[in-house]
Write an enzyme that holds these catalytic residues in place. Structure first.
Site, mmCIF file in Angstrom:
data_model
loop_
_atom_site.group_PDB
_atom_site.id
_atom_site.type_symbol
_atom_site.label_atom_id
_atom_site.label_comp_id
_atom_site.label_asym_id
_atom_site.label_seq_id
_atom_site.Cartn_x
_atom_site.Cartn_y
_atom_site.Cartn_z
ATOM 1 N N HIS A 196 0.813 -1.218 0.000
ATOM 2 C CA HIS A 196 0.000 0.000 0.000
ATOM 3 C C HIS A 196 0.843 1.262 0.000
ATOM 4 O O HIS A 196 0.324 2.364 -0.194
ATOM 5 C CB HIS A 196 -0.999 -0.001 1.170
ATOM 6 C CG HIS A 196 -0.432 0.317 2.509
ATOM 7 N ND1 HIS A 196 -0.067 -0.650 3.414
ATOM 8 C CD2 HIS A 196 -0.178 1.499 3.107
ATOM 9 C CE1 HIS A 196 0.371 -0.076 4.516
ATOM 10 N NE2 HIS A 196 0.323 1.228 4.352
ATOM 11 N N ASP A 208 -0.256 -7.639 1.663
ATOM 12 C CA ASP A 208 0.283 -6.273 1.645
ATOM 13 C C ASP A 208 1.814 -6.325 1.701
ATOM 14 O O ASP A 208 2.430 -6.079 2.743
ATOM 15 C CB ASP A 208 -0.283 -5.495 2.839
ATOM 16 C CG ASP A 208 -0.022 -4.002 2.727
ATOM 17 O OD1 ASP A 208 0.558 -3.581 1.712
ATOM 18 O OD2 ASP A 208 -0.414 -3.270 3.657
ATOM 19 N N SER A 255 4.309 2.582 7.855
ATOM 20 C CA SER A 255 3.890 1.459 7.019
ATOM 21 C C SER A 255 5.088 0.867 6.299
ATOM 22 O O SER A 255 5.971 1.587 5.821
ATOM 23 C CB SER A 255 2.863 1.932 6.001
ATOM 24 O OG SER A 255 1.659 2.274 6.636
#
Length: 393
Positions: free
Chosen positions: A178, A241, A341
């Site tokens: 992402h 992910d 992230s």
């Protein structure tokens, strides 16, 4: 990262690359210029331009021709100081589309023929200093595999770091998918930065165990290729992910840049419930997405969480925890937050491993980063063959 708290993205909204989310940005001024070869570029310091920085980094003495290139690349910005040397850095083309492996390997990851490629260079998991815990600033060189993913703003030309990653080989960095898809219109993937510790300083120093000072300049790289898992967001949102970046050249492994070990052998099968795992990053010090991000690399130790307990917590918030995901945290005041992230979750020798081992990548977590619910991480051991299929020299 909240100290003693910490790193990741948002609960049920895996956004680490939101526009103007407060992540650290270079003060690289936008300007039309031409480099020594006549290519259009952006005017900034040598630290903003990996190809030019490579000519003078790590104590290297440039040749006469390279000195001439640097001189011919000098530029100015309106209102800028004439005493400050700025250089024109050519804007690189976007990385080529990835080439899928011809035949995916379906054997045991430990037997994958590409594993030897990751083992080139220095041993994985090497670190200059002993590890510490508790959400404090880490010592420079303690997490030499920590990578920063840079994004360039199309209007300002500035590069900001809004995601993390982990160096797993001399030319490969793992991060979250992402971080690379559905970017805001004004941002594009630009570069990878390794060996940084304090974002406000161009050079960082540390002491060796015998008290000698050693210093290093961060290494910056363009992206030669990228691989995003084809099943990202399938069969439901936020699953698979994971992404792999190939750097434009091998890293220089030193006291501040080194690769982390992947979870092969016993680490691949291990249950980390209740085990203290280290999350590191430069993300928001929380709580909330408007909190400032950290100038220095922080670490927090989070306990691994039972899969069923975490799945129930995710379901209560309307999500689905997949078998290729894992959880850590769930302790008030200790959490991962915005801007982290893709950053690494690490099992260190104190947690039973022989060397620091990458067990997870930050995927998403609580919106307030308050530790009320566990953070969710991509389970790296579930993707070893996927990673190795895409590794080359």
């Amino acid at each position: 990262m909240r100290p003693p708290p910490a790193l990741v993205s948002v609960w049920l909204l895996a956004v680490a690359v939101c526009a103007d989310s407060g992540q650290r940005a270079h003060t690289r001024a936008p300007s039309n210029c031409r480099d020594h070869a006549g290519r259009p570029g952006v005017c900034g310091t040598v630290h903003d331009c990996p190809p030019l920085l490579a000519l003078v980094s790590n104590g290297r003495r440039p040749s006469a021709e390279e000195v001439s290139q640097l001189r011919r690349s000098q530029c100015r910005v309106p209102g800028g100081s004439r005493r400050r040397v700025l250089l024109c850095c050519a804007v690189p083309p976007p990385p080529p589309p990835p080439a899928a492996p011809e035949e995916p390997f379906d054997g045991e990851p430990e037997e994958h023929p590409n594993r030897r490629l990751l083992e080139r260079g220095e041993p994985c998991g090497s670190s200059l200093v002993p590890r510490i815990t508790g959400g404090k600033e880490v010592r420079h060189g303690q997490h030499p595999w920590m990578a920063l993913i840079g994004y360039r703003h199309s209007e300002t030309g500035r590069v900001s770091y809004r995601c993390g990653g982990a160096l797993i080989g001399r030319r490969h960095v793992l991060t979250a998918a992402h971080c690379l898809v559905s970017l805001p219109a004004q941002l594009r993937l630009d570069s990878v930065r390794l060996g940084d510790h304090n974002l406000s300083r161009p050079t960082d120093c540390a002491l060796t165990p015998d008290g000698r000072p050693v210093c290093g300049v961060p290494q910056e790289f363009r992206i030669a290729a990228l691989f995003i898992h084809s099943d990202y967001n399938k069969p439901s949102a936020r699953l698979n992910d994971i992404a792999l970046l190939k750097l434009d050249r091998p890293v220089v492994e030193d006291n501040f840049v080194g690769k982390i070990c992947l979870p092969f052998d016993s680490a691949r099968q291990r249950n980390y419930t209740g085990v203290g795992l280290s999350a590191v990053g430069f993300g928001s010090v929380g709580p909330g997405r408007d909190s400032p991000s950290s100038e220095v690399l922080l670490e927090v130790v989070l306990p691994g969480v039972d899969q069923q307990r975490c799945a129930a917590a995710v379901r209560r918030l309307g999500g689905l925890l997949g078998p290729r995901q894992m959880c850590a945290g769930g302790e008030p005041g200790r959490d991962v937050c915005f801007g982290d992230s893709g950053a690494p979750l690490v099992a260190d020798p104190g947690a039973g491993e022989l060397a620091p081992t990458l067990v997870g990548l930050v995927a998403y977590g609580a919106r307030l980063c308050d530790g009320a619910v566990p953070g969710v991480f991509t389970r790296v051991s579930s993707y070893l063959n996927w990673i190795l299929d895409r590794i080359d020299d």
